[in-house]
Scaffold this motif. Structure first.
Motif, short mmCIF file in Angstrom:
data_model
loop_
_atom_site.label_atom_id
_atom_site.label_comp_id
_atom_site.label_asym_id
_atom_site.label_seq_id
_atom_site.Cartn_x
_atom_site.Cartn_y
_atom_site.Cartn_z
N CYS A 6 19.24 46.42 26.28
CA CYS A 6 18.87 46.68 27.67
C CYS A 6 18.74 45.37 28.43
O CYS A 6 18.18 44.40 27.92
CB CYS A 6 17.54 47.43 27.73
N SER A 7 19.21 45.36 29.67
CA SER A 7 19.13 44.14 30.47
C SER A 7 17.71 43.85 30.93
O SER A 7 17.36 42.70 31.16
CB SER A 7 20.05 44.23 31.69
N HIS A 8 16.86 44.89 31.07
CA HIS A 8 15.51 44.67 31.58
C HIS A 8 14.44 45.32 30.72
O HIS A 8 13.74 44.64 30.00
CB HIS A 8 15.40 45.15 33.03
N LEU A 9 14.29 46.65 30.79
CA LEU A 9 13.23 47.34 30.07
C LEU A 9 13.80 48.25 28.99
O LEU A 9 14.76 48.97 29.22
CB LEU A 9 12.39 48.19 31.04
N CYS A 10 13.17 48.23 27.83
CA CYS A 10 13.55 49.10 26.73
C CYS A 10 12.33 49.97 26.42
O CYS A 10 11.29 49.47 26.00
CB CYS A 10 13.94 48.26 25.51
N LEU A 11 12.45 51.29 26.66
CA LEU A 11 11.33 52.21 26.52
C LEU A 11 11.55 53.16 25.35
O LEU A 11 12.67 53.58 25.08
CB LEU A 11 11.16 53.03 27.80
N LEU A 12 10.46 53.49 24.67
CA LEU A 12 10.54 54.46 23.58
C LEU A 12 10.98 55.81 24.11
O LEU A 12 10.61 56.22 25.21
CB LEU A 12 9.19 54.60 22.89
N SER A 13 11.75 56.53 23.31
CA SER A 13 12.23 57.85 23.69
C SER A 13 12.22 58.75 22.46
O SER A 13 12.52 58.29 21.35
CB SER A 13 13.65 57.74 24.24
N PRO A 14 11.90 60.03 22.63
CA PRO A 14 11.91 60.94 21.48
C PRO A 14 13.32 61.28 21.01
O PRO A 14 13.50 61.78 19.91
CB PRO A 14 11.18 62.18 22.01
N SER A 15 14.33 61.03 21.83
CA SER A 15 15.70 61.34 21.43
C SER A 15 16.39 60.11 20.84
O SER A 15 15.97 58.98 21.05
CB SER A 15 16.48 61.88 22.63
N LYS A 16 17.45 60.35 20.09
CA LYS A 16 18.20 59.25 19.48
C LYS A 16 18.81 58.39 20.56
O LYS A 16 19.23 58.91 21.58
CB LYS A 16 19.28 59.80 18.55
N PRO A 17 18.84 57.12 20.44
CA PRO A 17 18.48 56.28 19.29
C PRO A 17 17.01 55.87 19.23
O PRO A 17 16.65 54.93 18.55
CB PRO A 17 19.37 55.05 19.49
#
Length: 126
Positions: A6-17
């Motif tokens: 990610c260029s800026h923010l990387c957020l947790l997600s319940p879906s893959k990946p």
């Protein structure tokens, strides 16, 4: 670490990946990209939208005549409140976007934040 690409923010997600890329307020992902944000603010939408936590099923809830800024949710009464520094107002609507109303419109200059105390029936402006 490469921040999930990610260029800026990387957020947790319940879906893959297990993550989604996001952008700072005022910017958005470039068209056709799931990882790269524009470097400068884009034309702002005059809306308040909702989506599922994974970003799917996005829909507009509020169409505003100004520029919604700060948002607060009263889950007990199922209302949404927002400030609008363009129209210098504090607004309220049901969570589904119905019954939209300006509740404070006098003696405001550039309202930028709002907090609620639902059990006491108060909202606080900053």
């Amino acid at each position: 670490m490469n921040n999930g690409g990610c260029s800026h923010l990387c957020l947790l997600s319940p879906s893959k990946p297990g993550y989604v890329c996001a952008c700072p307020i005022g910017t958005m992902l470039m068209e056709g990209s799931n990882t790269t944000c524009y470097d400068t603010p884009q034309t702002m939408q005059r809306t308040i939208s909702r989506s599922r936590l994974d970003g799917s099923e996005q829909s507009v809830v509020i169409h505003s005549g100004g520029m919604p800024d700060s948002i607060a949710i009263d889950a007990l009464a199922r209302n949404i409140y927002w400030t609008d520094p363009i129209t210098d107002t504090i607004n309220i609507a049901r969570l589904d976007g119905t019954s939209k109303k300006v509740i404070i419109h006098e003696d405001l200059y550039d309202p930028r934040a709002i907090a609620l105390h639902p059990t006491a029936g108060w909202n606080v402006l900053v």
